[in-house]
Scaffold this motif. Sequence first.
Motif, PDB file in Angstrom:
ATOM      1  N   GLN A   1      56.661   4.806  61.563  1.00  0.00           N
ATOM      2  CA  GLN A   1      55.968   4.540  60.305  1.00  0.00           C
ATOM      3  C   GLN A   1      56.419   3.224  59.674  1.00  0.00           C
ATOM      4  O   GLN A   1      56.972   3.201  58.577  1.00  0.00           O
ATOM      5  CB  GLN A   1      56.153   5.699  59.330  1.00  0.00           C
ATOM      6  CG  GLN A   1      55.090   5.742  58.234  1.00  0.00           C
ATOM      7  CD  GLN A   1      55.117   7.044  57.463  1.00  0.00           C
ATOM      8  OE1 GLN A   1      55.119   8.125  58.037  1.00  0.00           O
ATOM      9  NE2 GLN A   1      55.143   6.936  56.138  1.00  0.00           N
TER      10      GLN A   1
ATOM     11  N   MET B   1      56.268   0.057  57.490  1.00  0.00           N
ATOM     12  CA  MET B   1      55.596  -0.107  56.197  1.00  0.00           C
ATOM     13  C   MET B   1      55.391  -1.574  55.819  1.00  0.00           C
ATOM     14  O   MET B   1      54.287  -2.085  55.834  1.00  0.00           O
ATOM     15  CB  MET B   1      56.400   0.595  55.111  1.00  0.00           C
ATOM     16  CG  MET B   1      56.621   2.085  55.351  1.00  0.00           C
ATOM     17  SD  MET B   1      55.103   3.045  55.244  1.00  0.00           S
ATOM     18  CE  MET B   1      54.855   3.033  53.470  1.00  0.00           C
TER      19      MET B   1
ATOM     20  N   THR C   1      60.356  -2.577  57.689  1.00  0.00           N
ATOM     21  CA  THR C   1      60.898  -1.300  57.236  1.00  0.00           C
ATOM     22  C   THR C   1      60.197  -0.152  57.961  1.00  0.00           C
ATOM     23  O   THR C   1      58.970  -0.106  58.035  1.00  0.00           O
ATOM     24  CB  THR C   1      60.721  -1.122  55.723  1.00  0.00           C
ATOM     25  OG1 THR C   1      59.335  -1.292  55.372  1.00  0.00           O
ATOM     26  CG2 THR C   1      61.550  -2.130  54.955  1.00  0.00           C
ATOM     27  N   ASN C   2      60.993   0.780  58.486  1.00  0.00           N
ATOM     28  CA  ASN C   2      60.473   1.964  59.174  1.00  0.00           C
ATOM     29  C   ASN C   2      60.820   3.190  58.339  1.00  0.00           C
ATOM     30  O   ASN C   2      61.978   3.607  58.282  1.00  0.00           O
ATOM     31  CB  ASN C   2      61.094   2.088  60.563  1.00  0.00           C
ATOM     32  CG  ASN C   2      60.902   0.821  61.387  1.00  0.00           C
ATOM     33  OD1 ASN C   2      59.790   0.376  61.616  1.00  0.00           O
ATOM     34  ND2 ASN C   2      62.009   0.231  61.831  1.00  0.00           N
ATOM     35  N   GLN C   3      59.804   3.770  57.685  1.00  0.00           N
ATOM     36  CA  GLN C   3      60.077   4.777  56.659  1.00  0.00           C
ATOM     37  C   GLN C   3      60.625   6.089  57.211  1.00  0.00           C
ATOM     38  O   GLN C   3      61.500   6.711  56.613  1.00  0.00           O
ATOM     39  CB  GLN C   3      58.814   5.036  55.836  1.00  0.00           C
ATOM     40  CG  GLN C   3      59.093   5.755  54.548  1.00  0.00           C
ATOM     41  CD  GLN C   3      58.005   5.549  53.524  1.00  0.00           C
ATOM     42  OE1 GLN C   3      56.973   6.202  53.590  1.00  0.00           O
ATOM     43  NE2 GLN C   3      58.219   4.649  52.585  1.00  0.00           N
TER      44      GLN C   3
ATOM     45  N   ASN D   1      64.315   5.539  58.604  1.00  0.00           N
ATOM     46  CA  ASN D   1      65.309   5.001  57.662  1.00  0.00           C
ATOM     47  C   ASN D   1      66.010   3.781  58.261  1.00  0.00           C
ATOM     48  O   ASN D   1      67.245   3.685  58.291  1.00  0.00           O
ATOM     49  CB  ASN D   1      66.340   6.066  57.281  1.00  0.00           C
ATOM     50  CG  ASN D   1      65.725   7.242  56.557  1.00  0.00           C
ATOM     51  OD1 ASN D   1      64.684   7.106  55.912  1.00  0.00           O
ATOM     52  ND2 ASN D   1      66.342   8.399  56.667  1.00  0.00           N
TER      53      ASN D   1
ATOM     54  N   LEU E   1      63.766   6.571  53.187  1.00  0.00           N
ATOM     55  CA  LEU E   1      62.393   6.113  52.958  1.00  0.00           C
ATOM     56  C   LEU E   1      62.324   4.633  52.582  1.00  0.00           C
ATOM     57  O   LEU E   1      61.817   4.271  51.503  1.00  0.00           O
ATOM     58  CB  LEU E   1      61.708   6.959  51.885  1.00  0.00           C
ATOM     59  CG  LEU E   1      61.607   8.463  52.140  1.00  0.00           C
ATOM     60  CD1 LEU E   1      60.892   9.154  50.990  1.00  0.00           C
ATOM     61  CD2 LEU E   1      60.902   8.750  53.449  1.00  0.00           C
TER      62      LEU E   1
ATOM     63  N   SER F   1      60.895   1.108  52.039  1.00  0.00           N
ATOM     64  CA  SER F   1      59.492   0.769  51.772  1.00  0.00           C
ATOM     65  C   SER F   1      59.261  -0.729  51.774  1.00  0.00           C
ATOM     66  O   SER F   1      58.724  -1.289  52.717  1.00  0.00           O
ATOM     67  CB  SER F   1      59.057   1.387  50.440  1.00  0.00           C
ATOM     68  OG  SER F   1      59.151   2.792  50.483  1.00  0.00           O
TER      69      SER F   1
ATOM     70  N   ASN G   1      64.663   1.472  48.994  1.00  0.00           N
ATOM     71  CA  ASN G   1      64.740   2.810  49.573  1.00  0.00           C
ATOM     72  C   ASN G   1      64.151   3.808  48.578  1.00  0.00           C
ATOM     73  O   ASN G   1      64.832   4.257  47.649  1.00  0.00           O
ATOM     74  CB  ASN G   1      66.192   3.160  49.888  1.00  0.00           C
ATOM     75  CG  ASN G   1      66.832   2.162  50.840  1.00  0.00           C
ATOM     76  OD1 ASN G   1      66.310   1.890  51.910  1.00  0.00           O
ATOM     77  ND2 ASN G   1      67.964   1.603  50.437  1.00  0.00           N
TER      78      ASN G   1
END
Length: 328
Positions: A191, A193, A207-209, A212, A233, A235, A250
């Motif tokens: 994921q 972002m 960033t990979n939600q 982390n 998370l 973002s 985060n």
Amino acid sequence: MVGVGASTAAADTVIDSIPVGELPTGVAITPDGSRVYVTNGGNSRVSVIETATNTMVDTIAVWDSPQGVAVTPDGSRVYVAHPFREVVAVIETATNTMVDVVSVGTLPTGVAVNPSGSHVYVTNQLDDSVSVIETAGNNLVDTVTVGDLPLGVAVSPEGSRAYVTNVSDKTVSVIDTATNTEVDTIGVGDQPMAVAVNPSGSHIYVTNQVDNSVSVIETADNNLVDTVTVGALPSGVAASPDGSRVYVTNAGENTVSVIDTATNTEVDTIRVGGRPVGVAATPEGSRVYVANVDGNTVSVIAVERCLGSLCIDTGALVGRGSMGSSGS
């Protein structure tokens, strides 16, 4: 402030918290560093912050649910994505008014302007595409097919490449801006972002939600060269003007991670407001502005640099600027 600190460590501090509109998400700073534009997804407004005093000095009426935001290199225009209207609004900064609207794809979210200011790139999440806007006439001139659910977008310093995060594909698309075609796809974390390019253009940070983490990509050959563990998370992401630091919001733990790009390690964690998302650094690097969705505020971080045992608080040198905003 001068004090003792760890070698080449960052020791940044929140010095202000500025009330803005409802559900602030996107943050963009003018090239001269004098203004910050913040999209408020809950009340169809863009807040304008004066950085000299850290106060909100204007509110601009736009269409509903504004999200991504970017400022042109000359500071004359601000482009704002409206996901539910399938348009990008154009704001004239001299008057802080919306002067144009450009139709794009479905669920537009991320926005980036190239270094010359000639084109704007907009991610359309449900079209799996990127809209290309020519700023001279604010016309849609091209549409580039990318991966599944594109979200974040950033342009290289020389303008030859645009990088797009594809949330569902776990990839980053590389667009050749001369031909407006996807020329490469890079696998990253789960994921992805947001994406930021360092000032030299040598690396991008994603960033990979779900993971982390932040993926570090070397742009010379578009290879994933490192992965940095950050907070919950992650973002938004922004690189410092000198390229020595990367700031990551985060959203799951109300913090900002500071990454040392020389070692690709997290060297500091800064507590900010509730659910931080958007983040941007001022052109001289003395401040970082963070949009906090919960609480409807923007946190102001003063950047401190330590060389050996000597630490200099740049926020103290240039002034904190409260003037009616609530300090933190």
